[in-house]
Design an enzyme around this catalytic site. Structure first.
Site, PDB file in Angstrom:
ATOM      1  N   ARG A  82      76.548 137.708  12.798  1.00 19.16           N
ATOM      2  CA  ARG A  82      75.289 138.183  13.399  1.00 19.16           C
ATOM      3  C   ARG A  82      74.609 136.995  14.048  1.00 19.16           C
ATOM      4  O   ARG A  82      74.511 135.919  13.448  1.00 19.16           O
ATOM      5  CB  ARG A  82      74.377 138.793  12.329  1.00 19.16           C
ATOM      6  CG  ARG A  82      72.998 139.128  12.870  1.00 19.16           C
ATOM      7  CD  ARG A  82      72.197 139.969  11.945  1.00 19.16           C
ATOM      8  NE  ARG A  82      72.670 141.346  11.940  1.00 19.16           N
ATOM      9  CZ  ARG A  82      72.048 142.350  11.330  1.00 19.16           C
ATOM     10  NH1 ARG A  82      70.911 142.128  10.690  1.00 19.16           N
ATOM     11  NH2 ARG A  82      72.536 143.575  11.357  1.00 19.16           N
ATOM     12  N   HIS A 109      75.607 146.615  18.381  1.00 21.03           N
ATOM     13  CA  HIS A 109      75.777 146.582  16.924  1.00 21.03           C
ATOM     14  C   HIS A 109      76.823 147.659  16.592  1.00 21.03           C
ATOM     15  O   HIS A 109      76.499 148.719  16.057  1.00 21.03           O
ATOM     16  CB  HIS A 109      74.433 146.878  16.258  1.00 21.03           C
ATOM     17  CG  HIS A 109      74.357 146.575  14.801  1.00 21.03           C
ATOM     18  ND1 HIS A 109      75.473 146.335  14.002  1.00 21.03           N
ATOM     19  CD2 HIS A 109      73.281 146.478  13.968  1.00 21.03           C
ATOM     20  CE1 HIS A 109      75.071 146.104  12.753  1.00 21.03           C
ATOM     21  NE2 HIS A 109      73.753 146.179  12.708  1.00 21.03           N
ATOM     22  N   ARG A 162      71.265 145.283   4.781  1.00 23.43           N
ATOM     23  CA  ARG A 162      72.339 146.290   4.718  1.00 23.43           C
ATOM     24  C   ARG A 162      73.649 145.811   5.308  1.00 23.43           C
ATOM     25  O   ARG A 162      74.709 145.994   4.710  1.00 23.43           O
ATOM     26  CB  ARG A 162      71.923 147.549   5.498  1.00 23.43           C
ATOM     27  CG  ARG A 162      71.202 148.583   4.717  1.00 23.43           C
ATOM     28  CD  ARG A 162      70.283 149.349   5.645  1.00 23.43           C
ATOM     29  NE  ARG A 162      69.297 148.408   6.157  1.00 23.43           N
ATOM     30  CZ  ARG A 162      68.160 148.102   5.518  1.00 23.43           C
ATOM     31  NH1 ARG A 162      67.838 148.732   4.442  1.00 23.43           N
ATOM     32  NH2 ARG A 162      67.333 147.187   5.999  1.00 23.43           N
ATOM     33  N   THR A 163      73.598 145.260   6.488  1.00 18.89           N
ATOM     34  CA  THR A 163      74.860 144.962   7.173  1.00 18.89           C
ATOM     35  C   THR A 163      75.660 143.939   6.364  1.00 18.89           C
ATOM     36  O   THR A 163      76.838 144.144   6.066  1.00 18.89           O
ATOM     37  CB  THR A 163      74.586 144.437   8.599  1.00 18.89           C
ATOM     38  OG1 THR A 163      73.780 145.409   9.266  1.00 18.89           O
ATOM     39  CG2 THR A 163      75.870 144.252   9.373  1.00 18.89           C
ATOM     40  N   LYS A 188      72.439 121.065  12.416  1.00 15.68           N
ATOM     41  CA  LYS A 188      72.783 119.706  12.891  1.00 15.68           C
ATOM     42  C   LYS A 188      73.288 119.763  14.324  1.00 15.68           C
ATOM     43  O   LYS A 188      73.801 118.790  14.856  1.00 15.68           O
ATOM     44  CB  LYS A 188      73.884 119.110  12.013  1.00 15.68           C
ATOM     45  CG  LYS A 188      73.561 119.010  10.542  1.00 15.68           C
ATOM     46  CD  LYS A 188      74.752 118.371   9.824  1.00 15.68           C
ATOM     47  CE  LYS A 188      74.661 118.535   8.319  1.00 15.68           C
ATOM     48  NZ  LYS A 188      75.935 118.225   7.655  1.00 15.68           N
TER      49      LYS A 188
END
Ligand code: NCD
Length: 447
Positions: free
Chosen positions: A105, A133, A54-55, A83
């Protein structure tokens, strides 16, 4: 030049700014396809170090609906992060001409704060570990406001894993600021973390009391329910009976899933998790409560209540698009919804010497030591309360140095009152302060 705005914590927005975002989202929601002239030529970059449906997709949809473009790293494990590239370098690169706004995120608490320190363009926190959030919270508040017409004075149940759910932490802070009452119905062992409780009490004036939840039925049968109100004056004793605050009516139940990916070994084993189904919803106090969930759900909300008119979790997810359109358009400077300069946040100060005082191993200040310079945020001078500027966890300070006198004071000592905050430097203990060249100020009697 207008100041660069980031959205790292829900505290970065004033209540007036949040209301302006809700109003704009409401306008967008009337016809999502009619706003493609707002952000043409703008590009957002999705930098996702953790899974998302969703986000990420609602942010990308929002930017496309505003007429902008998106570049997306849906799984940063297949980027140069594998890396060994740092977050700080990544945001400098992607923010340096590739994109005009970064949606991040990350599994470490405080990651978005660090990214904001290095990024030349606005950073939006799309979830940092179990910390915050904020855009989910805007979506949740917007949903409540649409459904109920107000937020102030509502009685909102926060249920499930309150310990690791970042959506809960940002939501609780915002509910308190808006003057809503919070009923915590935690899964046993997964109560709100201490640092969140402390912030709610000390910064937002919330007073927790035990609640008599007999009218909440099954949902609260196995939980110690706590009622928290930011309403003043605090005269709860006048209203509570011997069993605590009497819950008779709830406006919203906000359920969360067990955040198993964040559990330590052995944690949450054999968990018989809270469940919301038809019989739980039959409770007297829930008769007209809306049922919310940030999703994804597992079994904590039974599919049998999906068609109940009180269940709004799919509508809530749909509202992620217009609210994120408002956030993107505001941060891109295309809609005048945010004040400039921003409301002053908590001042932060470097740690002068020695180890990182943040005890949280999952804080970005401990996981990205190449770039994160530990910083302390001053939550209150009297009494002295400081927290990690990245993950908000409370820090223990044993000595406070004064840059002007080069002496240190104990946190409760009278001499500390004369030290200006910008001259304060914080130390774990007196020995560390002395090693750093701040001998004791010589006050005999701390108060
Ligand atoms: C939440 C999250 O990522 O914290 N999901 C979301 O953004 N809607 C909730 C969760 O994962 O439980």
């Amino acid at each position: 030049m207008t100041e660069l705005r980031h959205l790292v914590s829900i505290d970065d927005l004033s209540l007036t700014e949040m209301q302006a975002l809700f109003d704009a989202a409401k306008g967008f929601s009337e016809d999502l396809t009619a706003h493609s002239k707002l952000c043409p030529g703008r590009i957002s970059a999705s930098l996702f170090y953790e899974p998302s449906t969703r986000t990420r997709l609602s942010f990308e949809s929002a930017m496309l609906r505003l007429g902008g473009g998106v570049i997306t790293a849906a799984d940063m494990r297949v980027s140069s992060a594998s890396k060994g590239e740092s977050l700080a370098d990544t945001v400098r690169v992607v923010g340096g001409g590739y994109a005009d706004v970064l949606v991040l995120r990350h599994p470490s608490e405080g990651a978005a704060r660090l990214a904001a320190e290095f990024s030349p363009v606005p950073v939006i926190n799309a979830g940092d570990g179990s910390h915050e959030h904020p855009t989910q919270t805007l979506c949740d508040l917007y949903s409540l406001w649409v459904e109920r017409g107000r937020i102030e004075g509502l009685d909102v149940v926060l249920a499930g894993d309150l310990r690791y759910s970042r959506t809960i932490h940002s939501f609780a802070y915002a509910l308190a600021r808006f003057g809503a009452n919070i009923l915590c119905v935690p899964q046993g062992g997964f109560e709100l973390p201490d640092y969140v409780m402390q912030r709610l009490r000390e910064e937002f004036g919330v007073e927790p009391v035990r609640a008599n939840a007999s009218k909440m039925g099954e949902l609260a049968a196995e939980s110690d329910v706590i009622y928290m109100t930011p309403q003043k004056p605090h005269q709860l004793s006048l209203f509570t009976d011997a069993k605590g605050w009497n819950v008779s009516h709830v406006d919203a139940v906000y359920m969360t899933r067990p955040q198993t990916e964040r559990y330590k070994a052995g944690e949450g084993e054999d968990l018989s998790y809270l469940q919301l189904g038809k019989s739980a919803l039959a409770a007297d106090s829930l008769r007209d409560a809306v049922v919310m969930h940030p999703l994804p759900r597992r079994d904590e909300i039974s599919a049998e209540i999906d068609s109940d008119p009180r269940s709004i979790y799919f509508k809530q997810a749909a509202r992620g698009v217009p609210i994120r359109m408002a956030i993107l358009a505001a941060l891109a400077g295309e809609l005048p919804l945010l004040d400039s300069p921003p409301a002053a946040g908590m001042p932060t100060y470097p740690v002068l010497e020695g180890e990182n005082p943040c005890p949280n191993p999952n804080c970005i200040s401990n996981t990205e030591t190449r770039h994160a310079v530990p910083r302390v945020a001053l939550a209150s001078r009297l009494p002295l309360r400081v927290q990690c500027a990245f993950c908000s966890q409370r820090l223990v300070v044993g000595a406070v140095g004064c840059l002007a006198t080069r002496r240190h004071h104990e946190p409760g000592s009278p001499g500390l009152r004369r030290v200006r905050p910008e001259e304060m430097r914080f130390f774990l203990d007196a020995q560390t302060a002395e090693r750093a060249g701040f001998p004791a100020a010589g006050e005999a009697h701390p108060v």
